[in-house]
Design a protein around this motif. Structure first.
Motif, PDB file in Angstrom:
ATOM      1  N   LEU A 118      -6.263  13.863  11.683  1.00 54.68           N
ATOM      2  CA  LEU A 118      -5.565  12.832  12.450  1.00 54.68           C
ATOM      3  C   LEU A 118      -5.216  11.640  11.562  1.00 54.68           C
ATOM      4  N   GLY A 119      -6.142  11.264  10.693  1.00 53.17           N
ATOM      5  CA  GLY A 119      -5.882  10.138   9.801  1.00 53.17           C
ATOM      6  C   GLY A 119      -4.747  10.395   8.845  1.00 53.17           C
ATOM      7  N   ASP A 120      -4.569  11.659   8.428  1.00 54.43           N
ATOM      8  CA  ASP A 120      -3.486  12.001   7.501  1.00 54.43           C
ATOM      9  C   ASP A 120      -2.149  12.204   8.201  1.00 54.43           C
ATOM     10  N   THR A 121      -2.166  12.417   9.515  1.00 57.40           N
ATOM     11  CA  THR A 121      -0.908  12.681  10.220  1.00 57.40           C
ATOM     12  C   THR A 121      -0.456  11.531  11.111  1.00 57.40           C
ATOM     13  N   VAL A 122      -1.401  10.808  11.725  1.00 50.77           N
ATOM     14  CA  VAL A 122      -0.994   9.726  12.627  1.00 50.77           C
ATOM     15  C   VAL A 122      -1.415   8.354  12.132  1.00 50.77           C
ATOM     16  N   GLY A 123      -2.181   8.289  11.054  1.00 46.79           N
ATOM     17  CA  GLY A 123      -2.518   6.994  10.488  1.00 46.79           C
ATOM     18  C   GLY A 123      -4.001   6.715  10.420  1.00 46.79           C
ATOM     19  N   ARG A 124      -4.355   5.777   9.542  1.00 50.18           N
ATOM     20  CA  ARG A 124      -5.761   5.459   9.290  1.00 50.18           C
ATOM     21  C   ARG A 124      -6.359   4.557  10.373  1.00 50.18           C
ATOM     22  N   LYS A 125      -5.602   3.559  10.792  1.00 45.74           N
ATOM     23  CA  LYS A 125      -6.138   2.512  11.662  1.00 45.74           C
ATOM     24  C   LYS A 125      -6.643   3.054  12.994  1.00 45.74           C
ATOM     25  N   ASN A 126      -5.818   3.825  13.714  1.00 44.89           N
ATOM     26  CA  ASN A 126      -6.206   4.293  15.044  1.00 44.89           C
ATOM     27  C   ASN A 126      -7.436   5.193  14.995  1.00 44.89           C
ATOM     28  N   VAL A 127      -7.529   6.006  13.955  1.00 41.38           N
ATOM     29  CA  VAL A 127      -8.673   6.899  13.818  1.00 41.38           C
ATOM     30  C   VAL A 127      -9.948   6.085  13.611  1.00 41.38           C
TER      31      VAL A 127
ATOM     32  N   PHE B 173     -13.131  -5.874  17.307  1.00 39.50           N
ATOM     33  CA  PHE B 173     -12.246  -7.041  17.278  1.00 39.50           C
ATOM     34  C   PHE B 173     -11.471  -7.110  15.969  1.00 39.50           C
ATOM     35  N   ILE B 174     -12.155  -6.871  14.854  1.00 41.17           N
ATOM     36  CA  ILE B 174     -11.502  -6.948  13.545  1.00 41.17           C
ATOM     37  C   ILE B 174     -10.516  -5.805  13.360  1.00 41.17           C
ATOM     38  N   ARG B 175     -10.909  -4.595  13.723  1.00 41.23           N
ATOM     39  CA  ARG B 175     -10.053  -3.430  13.458  1.00 41.23           C
ATOM     40  C   ARG B 175      -8.786  -3.421  14.313  1.00 41.23           C
ATOM     41  N   LEU B 176      -8.854  -3.954  15.509  1.00 42.98           N
ATOM     42  CA  LEU B 176      -7.662  -3.994  16.353  1.00 42.98           C
ATOM     43  C   LEU B 176      -6.567  -4.873  15.752  1.00 42.98           C
ATOM     44  N   LYS B 177      -6.939  -5.780  14.854  1.00 46.14           N
ATOM     45  CA  LYS B 177      -5.972  -6.693  14.243  1.00 46.14           C
ATOM     46  C   LYS B 177      -5.393  -6.165  12.923  1.00 46.14           C
ATOM     47  N   LEU B 178      -5.849  -4.989  12.474  1.00 50.57           N
ATOM     48  CA  LEU B 178      -5.401  -4.456  11.188  1.00 50.57           C
ATOM     49  C   LEU B 178      -3.982  -3.900  11.261  1.00 50.57           C
ATOM     50  N   ALA B 179      -3.309  -3.932  10.116  1.00 52.94           N
ATOM     51  CA  ALA B 179      -2.041  -3.211   9.950  1.00 52.94           C
ATOM     52  C   ALA B 179      -2.345  -1.852   9.336  1.00 52.94           C
ATOM     53  N   GLU B 180      -1.407  -0.918   9.470  1.00 55.11           N
ATOM     54  CA  GLU B 180      -1.580   0.401   8.878  1.00 55.11           C
ATOM     55  C   GLU B 180      -1.507   0.307   7.352  1.00 55.11           C
ATOM     56  N   SER B 181      -2.138   1.268   6.678  1.00 51.57           N
ATOM     57  CA  SER B 181      -2.156   1.297   5.217  1.00 51.57           C
ATOM     58  C   SER B 181      -0.746   1.406   4.650  1.00 51.57           C
ATOM     59  N   PRO B 182      -0.370   0.534   3.691  1.00 59.98           N
ATOM     60  CA  PRO B 182       0.958   0.628   3.079  1.00 59.98           C
ATOM     61  C   PRO B 182       1.198   1.967   2.396  1.00 59.98           C
ATOM     62  N   ALA B 183       0.191   2.497   1.703  1.00 60.14           N
ATOM     63  CA  ALA B 183       0.367   3.777   1.009  1.00 60.14           C
ATOM     64  C   ALA B 183       0.593   4.914   2.004  1.00 60.14           C
ATOM     65  N   PHE B 184      -0.058   4.884   3.152  1.00 63.38           N
ATOM     66  CA  PHE B 184       0.165   5.920   4.168  1.00 63.38           C
ATOM     67  C   PHE B 184       1.589   5.843   4.702  1.00 63.38           C
ATOM     68  N   LEU B 185       2.066   4.636   4.994  1.00 71.49           N
ATOM     69  CA  LEU B 185       3.424   4.485   5.509  1.00 71.49           C
ATOM     70  C   LEU B 185       4.449   4.985   4.495  1.00 71.49           C
ATOM     71  N   GLU B 186       4.232   4.672   3.219  1.00 68.53           N
ATOM     72  CA  GLU B 186       5.159   5.131   2.187  1.00 68.53           C
ATOM     73  C   GLU B 186       5.116   6.641   2.031  1.00 68.53           C
ATOM     74  N   ALA B 187       3.914   7.221   2.115  1.00 69.04           N
ATOM     75  CA  ALA B 187       3.797   8.673   2.027  1.00 69.04           C
ATOM     76  C   ALA B 187       4.501   9.345   3.187  1.00 69.04           C
ATOM     77  N   GLN B 188       4.417   8.759   4.366  1.00 70.06           N
ATOM     78  CA  GLN B 188       5.109   9.318   5.531  1.00 70.06           C
ATOM     79  C   GLN B 188       6.620   9.281   5.340  1.00 70.06           C
ATOM     80  N   GLU B 189       7.116   8.184   4.793  1.00 66.78           N
ATOM     81  CA  GLU B 189       8.551   8.067   4.545  1.00 66.78           C
ATOM     82  C   GLU B 189       9.018   9.098   3.520  1.00 66.78           C
ATOM     83  N   ARG B 190       8.243   9.265   2.460  1.00 66.56           N
ATOM     84  CA  ARG B 190       8.615  10.240   1.429  1.00 66.56           C
ATOM     85  C   ARG B 190       8.572  11.657   1.962  1.00 66.56           C
ATOM     86  N   ALA B 191       7.541  11.967   2.738  1.00 68.04           N
ATOM     87  CA  ALA B 191       7.423  13.315   3.294  1.00 68.04           C
ATOM     88  C   ALA B 191       8.588  13.621   4.228  1.00 68.04           C
ATOM     89  N   ALA B 192       9.009  12.619   5.002  1.00 71.28           N
ATOM     90  CA  ALA B 192      10.143  12.823   5.906  1.00 71.28           C
ATOM     91  C   ALA B 192      11.437  13.043   5.139  1.00 71.28           C
TER      92      ALA B 192
END
Length: 453
Positions: free
Chosen positions: A78-87, A204-223
């Motif tokens: 799930l972390g590799d397909t939908v993101g690190r933060k939510n998991v 409280f802290i984790r709900l305020k996080l942004a998704e990992s930049p490297a994950f977002l870039e990897a998703q864009e490249r894979a697409a």
């Protein structure tokens, strides 16, 4: 250059989220390990001989480790397909709820065989949630850091581990001061119930996080590259087996040394050396505080000299120190001597192995399979070494008629495995975090010297 590599400085919000989440995970797990040594063998497994009861209590500790690889696979994918933060939010809640529930486990005297059944079920749920916690926290930390400071940023989840251990050992050091009847009746339950506070802060802290930049870039490249499929599980088992084996081998001595100190030692001091219940928790409290200081130092050192030299130093030191370690404990039988031995073993040996791990293990895998590969492989190592270490150590002491030398040899064997795996593995310092294929990963290590700013 990736987005993560283009940032500057340490990401404080990510560091805080990683630290607090890991603190909860290991607060939970160390509470259980200490309770297995001091409580569960007396109120849950009451029909057995003392040694058998302790083995049974540690067997339930191992259950959580054996199921953690399943959690690593489920949540890693799930972390590799939908993101690190939510998991990381899900795993936090799974671990936290199961730990709070342990505060209300009935005794064997109250419900009979249902007591160990309830305990094992809660332990299994806790293990599934914990199976991806450290891996996800390490990856999010490392992917949010510039290349030159990944070792330092990746050390914060490890600091969180020892913060959790510090809180747990401190809590048990306090409740063990109660009269024994009060401690066994209700005192041991207080630290488990108190974990709700850590859950609230971490959520409280984790709900305020942004998704990992490297994950977002990897998703864009894979697409943008249809030939690269998002299949993290098959990628790990087909193309990244070497990385997984290096991780498992390298992790083995750290697991063994940690659980000799954190779990087995308390049972050994009470059951074999006949010392007070409080000696082990007090020694561990001092040692965990020291290790919290050394972990980021060793992580930062790996940014300068490489991951492998620091990890190999920690493994070699631990192998050389284990016989002096037991000589101090067995010879002095004093709280001060025991505390010094544990401080050196954890602060230097385990600190050097564990500090660079967040960066080292994250850099071993491709972007499309990093969460799955790290979480699953690390938890396999935990099941094979960490979960079994207390059981093996107790059995070895019994086989040696109360002597510790067989346990020392067991530690040295684990160090030999770890040294060989790390020495044969790649140096990962400076690798690109954006690589989607093993071929890209293998050619991404920069030349030696300072990394670009």
């Amino acid at each position: 250059m990736s987005r993560a590599e283009g940032t500057t400085g340490v990401n404080r919000r990510v560091a805080a989220a990683a630290l607090v989440g890991s603190a909860l995970e290991w607060y939970d797990f160390y509470l259980y390990g200490t309770a297995a040594a001091l409580v569960f063998n007396r109120i849950i497994f009451t029909d057995a001989e003392p040694t058998v009861a302790t083995l049974a209590a540690f067997a339930t500790l191992a259950v959580g480790y054996f199921i953690r690889p399943l959690g690593g696979l489920i949540f890693g994918r799930l972390g590799d397909t939908v993101g690190r933060k939510n998991v990381l939010i899900i795993t936090l809640l799974v671990m936290g709820v199961s730990t709070v529930a342990m505060a209300f486990v009935p005794t064997y005297e109250q419900v009979g065989v249902w007591a160990p059944i309830i305990l094992v079920v809660l332990r299994a749920v806790q293990g599934i949630g914990a199976g991806a916690e450290f891996g996800g926290a390490a990856i999010l930390s490392v992917e949010s850091a510039p290349a030159r400071s990944r070792g330092l940023q990746g050390a914060w989840p490890a600091v969180g581990v020892y913060l959790g251990l510090l809180l747990a050992s401190g809590a048990f050091a306090l409740v063990t001061q109660l009269p024994e009847d009060d401690f066994l009746t209700w005192g041991w339950r207080i630290p488990f119930a108190a974990s709700v506070v850590v859950i609230a802060v971490a959520l409280f802290i984790r709900l305020k996080l942004a998704e990992s930049p490297a994950f977002l870039e990897a998703q864009e490249r894979a697409a943008a590259e249809p030939t690269v499929k998002a299949a993290p599980i098959s990628s790990v088992f087909r193309f990244e087996k070497k990385a997984a084996l290096v991780l498992i081998g390298s992790q083995t001595p750290q697991n063994v040394l940690a659980y000799v100190n954190l779990t087995f030692l308390t049972a050994y001091l009470v059951g074999t050396l006949k010392l007070a219940n409080s000696v082990g928790p007090i020694a561990v409290t001092a040692a965990t505080f020291a290790t919290m200081i050394t972990l980021p130092l060793f992580g930062a050192l790996s940014d300068r000299v490489g991951r492998k030299p620091v990890v190999l130093f920690g493994i070699g030191f631990s192998a050389l120190f284990v016989f002096p370690y037991f000589a101090i404990i067995d010879g002095t039988r004093s709280p001060l001597g025991i505390t010094l031995a544990v401080v050196v073993s954890l602060g230097v040996g385990v600190g050097a192995m564990f500090g660079p791990q967040g960066a080292y293990f994250s850099e071993l895998f491709t972007a499309r399979a990093r969460f799955t590969g790290l979480a699953f492989s690390r938890e396999v190592a935990g099941a094979l070494s960490g979960g079994l270490t207390p059981l093996i150590a107790v059995a070895l002491v019994a086989a040696a008629s109360g002597a510790s030398w067989l346990v020392a040899l067991f530690v040295i064997a684990a160090c030999a495995i770890g040294f060989a795996a790390t020495a044969l593995g790649p140096e990962t310092r400076g690798r690109s975090l954006d690589a989607l294929t093993p071929a890209e990963l293998a050619t991404s290590t920069p030349p030696r010297g300072p990394l670009p700013r």
